[in-house]
Design an enzyme around this catalytic site. Structure first.
Site, PDB file in Angstrom:
ATOM      1  N   CYS A  53       7.642  96.286  13.752  1.00  0.00           N
ATOM      2  CA  CYS A  53       7.262  96.923  14.738  1.00  0.00           C
ATOM      3  C   CYS A  53       6.170  97.835  14.543  1.00  0.00           C
ATOM      4  CB  CYS A  53       8.174  97.578  15.888  1.00  0.00           C
ATOM      5  SG  CYS A  53       9.744  96.516  16.110  1.00  0.00           S
ATOM      6  N   HIS A 111       5.684 102.639  20.851  1.00  0.00           N
ATOM      7  CA  HIS A 111       6.152 101.325  20.717  1.00  0.00           C
ATOM      8  C   HIS A 111       7.235 101.111  21.763  1.00  0.00           C
ATOM      9  CE1 HIS A 111       8.052  97.868  19.420  1.00  0.00           C
ATOM     10  NE2 HIS A 111       9.277  98.275  18.752  1.00  0.00           N
ATOM     11  N   ASN A 113      11.078  94.558  24.105  1.00  0.00           N
ATOM     12  CA  ASN A 113      10.526  94.748  22.711  1.00  0.00           C
ATOM     13  C   ASN A 113       9.737  93.930  22.295  1.00  0.00           C
ATOM     14  OD1 ASN A 113       9.898  95.762  20.214  1.00  0.00           O
ATOM     15  ND2 ASN A 113      11.989  96.573  19.954  1.00  0.00           N
TER      16      ASN A 113
HETATM   17  O1  UT7 Z   1      11.666  98.066  17.434  1.00  0.00           O
HETATM   18  C1  UT7 Z   1      12.796  98.620  16.889  1.00  0.00           C
HETATM   19  C2  UT7 Z   1      13.965  97.625  17.149  1.00  0.00           C
HETATM   20  N1  UT7 Z   1      15.208  98.299  17.460  1.00  0.00           N
HETATM   21  C3  UT7 Z   1      15.381  99.302  18.093  1.00  0.00           C
HETATM   22  O2  UT7 Z   1      14.530  99.926  18.903  1.00  0.00           O
HETATM   23  C4  UT7 Z   1      16.875  99.692  18.575  1.00  0.00           C
HETATM   24  C5  UT7 Z   1      17.130 101.119  18.655  1.00  0.00           C
HETATM   25  N2  UT7 Z   1      18.545 101.139  19.158  1.00  0.00           N
HETATM   26  C6  UT7 Z   1      18.798 101.182  20.544  1.00  0.00           C
HETATM   27  O3  UT7 Z   1      17.910 100.747  21.279  1.00  0.00           O
HETATM   28  C7  UT7 Z   1      20.169 101.249  21.144  1.00  0.00           C
HETATM   29  O4  UT7 Z   1      21.197 101.873  19.893  1.00  0.00           O
HETATM   30  C8  UT7 Z   1      20.806  99.784  21.731  1.00  0.00           C
HETATM   31  C9  UT7 Z   1      20.286  99.694  22.956  1.00  0.00           C
HETATM   32  C10 UT7 Z   1      20.526  98.658  20.785  1.00  0.00           C
HETATM   33  C11 UT7 Z   1      22.222 100.347  21.890  1.00  0.00           C
HETATM   34  O5  UT7 Z   1      22.406 101.541  22.651  1.00  0.00           O
HETATM   35  P1  UT7 Z   1      23.561 102.353  22.282  1.00  0.00           P
HETATM   36  O6  UT7 Z   1      23.623 103.610  23.376  1.00  0.00           O
HETATM   37  O7  UT7 Z   1      23.280 102.703  21.151  1.00  0.00           O
HETATM   38  O8  UT7 Z   1      25.008 101.517  22.515  1.00  0.00           O
HETATM   39  P2  UT7 Z   1      25.898 101.035  21.477  1.00  0.00           P
HETATM   40  O9  UT7 Z   1      25.562 100.423  20.236  1.00  0.00           O
HETATM   41  O10 UT7 Z   1      26.513 102.660  20.886  1.00  0.00           O
HETATM   42  O11 UT7 Z   1      26.907 100.449  22.047  1.00  0.00           O
HETATM   43  C12 UT7 Z   1      27.914 101.135  23.189  1.00  0.00           C
HETATM   44  C13 UT7 Z   1      28.713  99.879  23.727  1.00  0.00           C
HETATM   45  C14 UT7 Z   1      29.485  99.209  22.679  1.00  0.00           C
HETATM   46  O12 UT7 Z   1      30.658  98.746  23.378  1.00  0.00           O
HETATM   47  P3  UT7 Z   1      32.007  99.673  22.752  1.00  0.00           P
HETATM   48  O13 UT7 Z   1      32.152  99.353  21.132  1.00  0.00           O
HETATM   49  O14 UT7 Z   1      31.586 101.277  22.984  1.00  0.00           O
HETATM   50  O15 UT7 Z   1      33.209  99.116  23.387  1.00  0.00           O
HETATM   51  C15 UT7 Z   1      28.666  97.838  22.568  1.00  0.00           C
HETATM   52  O16 UT7 Z   1      29.640  96.832  22.122  1.00  0.00           O
HETATM   53  O17 UT7 Z   1      27.837  98.829  24.309  1.00  0.00           O
HETATM   54  C16 UT7 Z   1      28.144  97.722  23.883  1.00  0.00           C
HETATM   55  N3  UT7 Z   1      27.191  96.897  24.150  1.00  0.00           N
HETATM   56  C17 UT7 Z   1      26.788  95.706  25.005  1.00  0.00           C
HETATM   57  N4  UT7 Z   1      27.504  95.962  26.177  1.00  0.00           N
HETATM   58  C18 UT7 Z   1      26.874  95.131  27.217  1.00  0.00           C
HETATM   59  C19 UT7 Z   1      25.991  96.696  23.167  1.00  0.00           C
HETATM   60  N5  UT7 Z   1      25.183  95.705  23.578  1.00  0.00           N
HETATM   61  C20 UT7 Z   1      25.565  95.443  24.870  1.00  0.00           C
HETATM   62  C21 UT7 Z   1      25.275  94.645  26.019  1.00  0.00           C
HETATM   63  N6  UT7 Z   1      25.809  94.693  27.102  1.00  0.00           N
HETATM   64  N7  UT7 Z   1      24.174  93.839  25.646  1.00  0.00           N
END
Ligand code: UT7
Length: 310
Positions: free
Chosen positions: A112, A235, A265
């Protein structure tokens, strides 16, 4: 003499996939995606459109905008992690499609942050008086390396391309300062096996720290203050990450580019796609000070302070 952007263009596939479409494909919700990422929809390329095709469409527009011909391009740099095939490079495919016969061509793999790496590389050749025009493209067809059964990643990404012609610009315009960086120890947090694998929380923490830091660093290097920033183009990965960088820069909301809700993204393509969006909306004017910053797999990052105009 500085190198700057003398022409720019973008391409987005027509097919829109909304969060509601994804609700029918996996265990997710529009509410979760919107509140955690800011994304509402993304564009997905069809099977017949590969990375080089999108790069070609964006590049044609950039060349036209620059008022040059493809034969005048000295070097083609394509930032992508989703090439049509491992080799030949997308840059070589693009060279043929454009008929840019005299151009050298290579791809850049910096995920990215790739467009930032490409612009900074172009700057070196131009300011050394070695090359006059360098075509830099950020392009991804992330849909082909997305595991559509993994809700942790599938909801985040989109396809698209942005292209810029870099060349010599007048006065104090152009790239004023930059910072590039990498931390290979974090490579395990975001990589491609068959599909994209990501530890979202780790990438999130890294991005929040690094984006703000790099923006401050490029301003310092250019001897400029935060208040002088006219427009901020981060980004487009996640609105929460973008917001934290914006607050660190102390730039008001209306001066930050926000296209993540429409395109998701798009990795290396997100910064040039957003730049075209803001130009078309009349939000970027000649002599505006623009700060751009990217981060991604590698881990990599890159920021640029640029004064807009030819
Ligand atoms: O260009 C660089 C590429 N990458 C990035 O920029 C990604 C950087 N990271 C992020 O943007 C965030 O960490 C995410 C959007 C990927 C995730 O958000 P988060 O607030 O960090 O959520 P999390 O990973 O802590 O997950 C929270 C909950 C989890 O459930 P439990 O374990 O708390 O029960 C996940 O399983 O949300 C769940 N979850 C979802 N639920 C519904 C994860 N993905 C999804 C989804 N829909 N798509």
């Amino acid at each position: 003499m500085n190198a700057g952007i003398v022409g720019i263009g973008r391409f987005l596939p027509e097919k829109v996939v909304t969060n509601f479409d994804l609700e029918n494909m996996m265990d997710t919700s529009d509410e979760w995606i919107r509140t955690r990422t800011g994304i509402e929809e993304r564009r997905i390329a069809d099977d017949d459109t590969d990375t080089s095709d999108m790069a070609f469409e964006a590049a044609k527009k950039a060349i036209q905008d620059a008022g040059i011909t493809a034969e005048e391009i000295d070097l083609i740099l394509v930032a992508t992690v989703t090439p049509d095939q491992p080799f030949p490079s997308v840059a070589c495919m693009l060279q043929e499609k454009l008929g840019a016969a005299k151009a050298a061509a290579m791809d850049i793999s910096a995920a990215c942050a790739g467009f930032m790496y490409g612009m900074v590389t172009a700057k070196q050749f131009i300011e050394a008086n070695v090359y006059k025009y360098v075509l830099v493209v950020g392009v991804e067809k992330l849909s082909k390396i997305t595991d559509w059964s993994d809700r942790n990643t599938a909801v985040l990404f989109g396809d698209g391309a942005g292209a810029a012609i870099l060349g010599p610009v007048s006065g104090n315009r152009g790239i004023l300062s930059f910072e590039l960086g990498a931390d290979g120890t974090g490579g395990k947090h975001l990589y491609q096996d068959e599909y994209i694998i990501m530890n979202g929380r780790e990438v999130f923490k890294f991005a929040v720290r690094q984006m703000g830091e790099s923006c401050i660093n490029v301003l310092e290097k250019a001897g400029l203050a935060k208040e002088e920033v006219d427009f901020f183009i981060p980004h487009q990965a996640n609105i929460r990450i973008m917001e934290s960088a914006r607050q660190r820069l102390e730039v008001p909301e209306e001066k930050m580019s926000k296209t993540v809700q429409k395109y998701g993204n798009t990795s290396a393509a997100s910064i040039p796609i957003s730049m075209v969006e803001e130009l078309e909306a009349g939000k970027i004017k000649d002599d505006d000070l623009i700060v751009m910053v990217g981060f991604g797999g590698g881990l990599t990052w890159g920021a640029i302070a640029l004064r807009w105009g030819k």
